[in-house]
Design an enzyme around this catalytic site. Structure first.
Site, mmCIF file in Angstrom:
data_model
loop_
_atom_site.group_PDB
_atom_site.id
_atom_site.type_symbol
_atom_site.label_atom_id
_atom_site.label_comp_id
_atom_site.label_asym_id
_atom_site.label_seq_id
_atom_site.Cartn_x
_atom_site.Cartn_y
_atom_site.Cartn_z
ATOM 1 N N GLY A 1 12.565 88.551 57.109
ATOM 2 C CA GLY A 1 14.001 88.343 57.165
ATOM 3 C C GLY A 1 14.469 87.688 55.873
ATOM 4 O O GLY A 1 13.684 87.008 55.199
ATOM 5 N N GLY B 1 9.660 89.406 59.606
ATOM 6 C CA GLY B 1 10.553 90.430 60.151
ATOM 7 C C GLY B 1 10.041 91.846 59.966
ATOM 8 O O GLY B 1 10.331 92.728 60.770
ATOM 9 N N ASP C 1 7.752 84.542 64.825
ATOM 10 C CA ASP C 1 8.666 85.093 65.839
ATOM 11 C C ASP C 1 8.581 86.617 65.885
ATOM 12 O O ASP C 1 7.496 87.175 65.779
ATOM 13 C CB ASP C 1 10.092 84.585 65.586
ATOM 14 C CG ASP C 1 10.657 85.030 64.243
ATOM 15 O OD1 ASP C 1 9.877 85.317 63.321
ATOM 16 O OD2 ASP C 1 11.899 85.091 64.108
#
Length: 338
Positions: free
Chosen positions: A98, A146, A177
């Site tokens: 990201g 990401g 994540d």
């Protein structure tokens, strides 16, 4: 007659002006497309998504996510689209993660944008996992954070000798994540726990051996592989798998090389079976081998809070569904950032 001449001249002028306007618009469109951060194209039997920020290692931002998600859903329902290919522009990266700079800059000035980014990114991760069409990620080059979320949940992930995988979030005060709490604890033994806590980098064929990629292809054959996939005629999932398997089987690069962590896996499984970060650190200290002390040095540089959050995240995620994990991770992301 005079009026007709005036009308004729005006008409020709307007027509010429209109033509110039159209040409100008086309030139602008072409320029805009070339400068677009993500390219969404129908080619042959496939929908092709190209992350198009090579100067920024194809880092993902909110605008890109908001373009990819609806197109993915559209192609999923389109009877003429038989597979979806996700790739990165340039030779350096599939997607390095990201766009952290934009996120950090907007944390105080535009918190809603930051909330939207995480929520919509995780929605896209889930859409990739549940996609009804075969989804192929060409994870050539750097694939982190990401970028892992855009690939690892897909049905097929193709690595090359230039692939570089890592989840380095514990070094920046975050946690792995994009569904890391789901896929990492499902890797062999405690490998996922090790990768998550240390940010260890896997390269080339090791990305396949670890189970992150489903296939391995020579980078110079990647273009041919894509052409062969696009040329398929109304392919089934099995047809697509056959093409990927053919290229995978023919790849000889590092074919006989053992997994970089193979000799350490028994110890990794033992060290990272502990239920607390303190116990893991103690295990590494007690072992005292050069490899153990090297990992201890790495862990000691990480955010202590991130290490604790990450270990709990993986332990919880090991028995949750992906949607449950993504819900948990969204809440964690907001707690970490705000």
């Amino acid at each position: 007659m005079g009026l007709w001449k005036v009308w004729s001249f005006t008409s020709r002028f307007n027509s010429s002006k209109r033509t110039n306007t159209i040409l100008q618009h086309l030139t602008m469109s072409k320029h805009t497309d070339a400068a677009a951060e993500v390219l969404l194209e129908r080619k042959g039997c496939a929908g092709v998504i190209t992350l198009n920020r090579p100067k920024f290692l194809n880092a993902l931002n909110l605008s890109m996510i908001q373009q990819i998600y609806p197109q993915l859903k559209k192609w999923e329902q389109d009877p003429e689209t038989f597979l979806i290919i996700m790739k990165g522009a340039g030779e350096k990266a599939f997607c390095a993660g990201g766009d952290i700079r934009v996120i950090s800059e907007n944390t105080k000035t535009n918190p809603k944008m930051v909330q939207d980014f995480f929520r919509e990114e995780y929605m896209l991760n889930n859409a990739i996992d549940s996609c009804l069409k075969p989804y192929i990620a060409l994870i050539h080059g750097i694939t982190m954070g990401g970028g892992v979320g855009l690939s690892v949940h897909g049905q097929f992930r193709v690595a090359t000798e230039k692939s570089l995988f890592a989840m380095p979030e514990t070094a920046i005060g975050l946690f792995p994540d994009v569904g890391g709490g789901y896929f990492l604890p499902r890797l062999q033994g405690k490998l996922g726990y090790f990768l998550a806590l240390t940010g260890f980098r896997l390269k080339g064929r090791d990305v396949y051996t670890a189970g992150i990629a489903t296939h391995f292809v020579d980078s110079e054959k990647l273009g041919m592989l894509e052409d062969d996939l696009l040329a398929l005629n109304s392919p089934s999932k099995e047809n697509i798998a056959d093409v990927l398997e053919t290229y995978h089987t023919k790849s000889k690069i590092d074919q006989d090389k053992s997994f970089i962590l193979e000799e350490h896996m028994d110890k990794i499984n033992s060290w990272f079976s502990a239920n607390t970060v303190e116990e893991i650190i103690e295990n590494l200290q007690q072992d005292g081998s050069s490899f153990a002390l090297e990992q201890l040095k790495v862990i000691n540089k990480m955010s202590p809070t991130s290490l604790k959050i990450t270990l709990r995240q993986l332990m919880e995620g090991s028995s949750k569904t992906l949607p449950e994990v993504l819900t948990m991770e969204y809440r964690l992301s907001q707690a970490c950032i705000f």
